[in-house]
Write an enzyme that holds these catalytic residues in place. Structure first.
Site, PDB file in Angstrom:
ATOM      1  N   ASP A   1       3.643 -58.127   2.210  1.00 21.63           N
ATOM      2  CA  ASP A   1       4.547 -58.888   3.079  1.00 21.63           C
ATOM      3  C   ASP A   1       5.977 -58.967   2.526  1.00 21.63           C
ATOM      4  O   ASP A   1       6.877 -59.470   3.206  1.00 21.63           O
ATOM      5  CB  ASP A   1       4.037 -60.329   3.259  1.00 21.63           C
TER       6      ASP A   1
ATOM      7  N   LYS B   1       7.109 -66.890   7.415  1.00 24.74           N
ATOM      8  CA  LYS B   1       6.917 -66.047   8.608  1.00 24.74           C
ATOM      9  C   LYS B   1       5.691 -66.514   9.366  1.00 24.74           C
ATOM     10  O   LYS B   1       4.786 -67.151   8.801  1.00 24.74           O
ATOM     11  CB  LYS B   1       6.771 -64.568   8.230  1.00 24.74           C
TER      12      LYS B   1
END
Ligand code: ATP
Length: 300
Positions: free
Chosen positions: A143, A11
């Site tokens: 995350d 990401k």
């Protein structure tokens, strides 16, 4: 024996700000995360346990410096999955083909963990819902819920409150990372010192810029999304990681619409309108022995 291979995308953060601190000391954030096509490949192999055997969970990884024992987030994810779903009566081998730079702010460990959670859930006939996978993921790292979900998401809370948003419009990304990895807890500590521990007096989060970026993404306006890009970690990390600053300048000089550090760094990404410019920007960095990859934003 049953085998499943999954891609585990990295990401980038298009926006990352800190909004405060919870009573347990965790920082609350507000931002935008985007999955990218640079990723690891995670292969899960299940072998039935024969009578008298205890299930074994093992891991191999192409990256020589990453742990292959219970410290690896992927093995921790398997343990958490089996404890929650109660389907642990099998040997498991995890193989990680590592492409995401480690400790770089690109959620390398979190995405491997998410791939294990999703893969085991598939192999076991979906005993857990998406929400349950995210909850198990959150126990492993802030995350992981994003990595279980993917695409483009507004991230709030400690990272577990996810709301889908418009993704980056079609573009080409250069991700580059040089020098030593950044410890995320150390970066938070530095920010605490810089901004009065986020007690609500010394620092005002940049919510107007976040709203403007979300609006720009909705309109597909790459330039405006870039003007409103922000990562609070840059102020803590760039002064001590000169190579990250160098990469950011290099990407900007190579014509990036915008360039910014991802997460707690030190990886930096540049956003380009066309592939040729992205390739050329990556070449400039590679010619200076800085690892760089061309990739794209991806959906869920
Ligand atoms: P984030 O962006 O979520 O803060 P990061 O990209 O900065 O994470 P990781 O690549 O996840 O950082 O690595 C952080 C630490 O986690 C490393 O020191 C590494 O040893 C450890 N780790 C454990 N399992 C893994 C894994 N499967 N892949 C990468 N790192 C792992």
């Amino acid at each position: 024996m049953t085998t499943l291979t999954l891609s585990a995308p990295a990401k980038i953060n298009l926006f990352l700000d800190i909004t405060g601190r919870r009573s347990d000391g965790y920082h609350t954030i507000s931002g935008v995360m985007q999955s990218v096509s640079l990723g690891d490949t995670v292969t899960l192999t299940l072998t039935p346990v024969t009578e008298g055997e205890t299930p074994r969970h093992t891991l191999t990884c192409t990256h020589p410096d990453l742990p292959t024992d219970g410290k690896n987030l992927a093995l921790r994810a398997a343990k958490a999955f089996f404890e929650t779903a109660g389907t642990g009566d099998t040997h498991l081998h995890i193989h990680i083909e590592k492409h995401i730079p480690a400790a770089a702010g690109m959620a390398g460990g979190s995405t491997d963990a998410a791939a294990v959670l999703k893969g085991l859930n598939e192999l076991m006939g979906h005993p857990l819902t998406h929400g349950e996978l995210c909850r198990v993921g959150l126990s492993l790292g802030a995350d992981v819920p994003f990595c279980v979900t993917g695409g483009a998401q507004i991230t709030e809370g400690v990272g577990e409150i996810l709301t889908p948003c418009a993704p980056l419009p079609p573009c080409h990304l250069v991700v580059a990372c040089a020098g030593e990895g950044v410890s995320t807890p150390a970066a938070y500590k530095k920010l605490d010192e810089m901004y009065g521990h986020f007690d609500g007096t010394a620092y005002l989060p940049k919510m107007d810029a976040l709203s403007a970026q979300l609006e720009a993404l909705k309109k597909g306006d790459l330039c405006e999304a870039g003007k409103n890009a922000y990562n609070i970690f840059e102020s803590a990390v760039l002064p001590t990681h000169s190579k990250a600053g160098y990469i950011k300048n290099s990407l900007a000089s190579s014509g990036a619409v915008f360039a910014m550090m991802s997460g707690s760094g030190p990886s930096v990404f540049g956003v380009f309108e066309n592939e040729k410019d992205a390739q050329a920007a990556a070449e400039v960095l590679l010619s200076r022995d800085i690892p760089a990859w061309v990739c794209k934003p991806i959906g869920r």
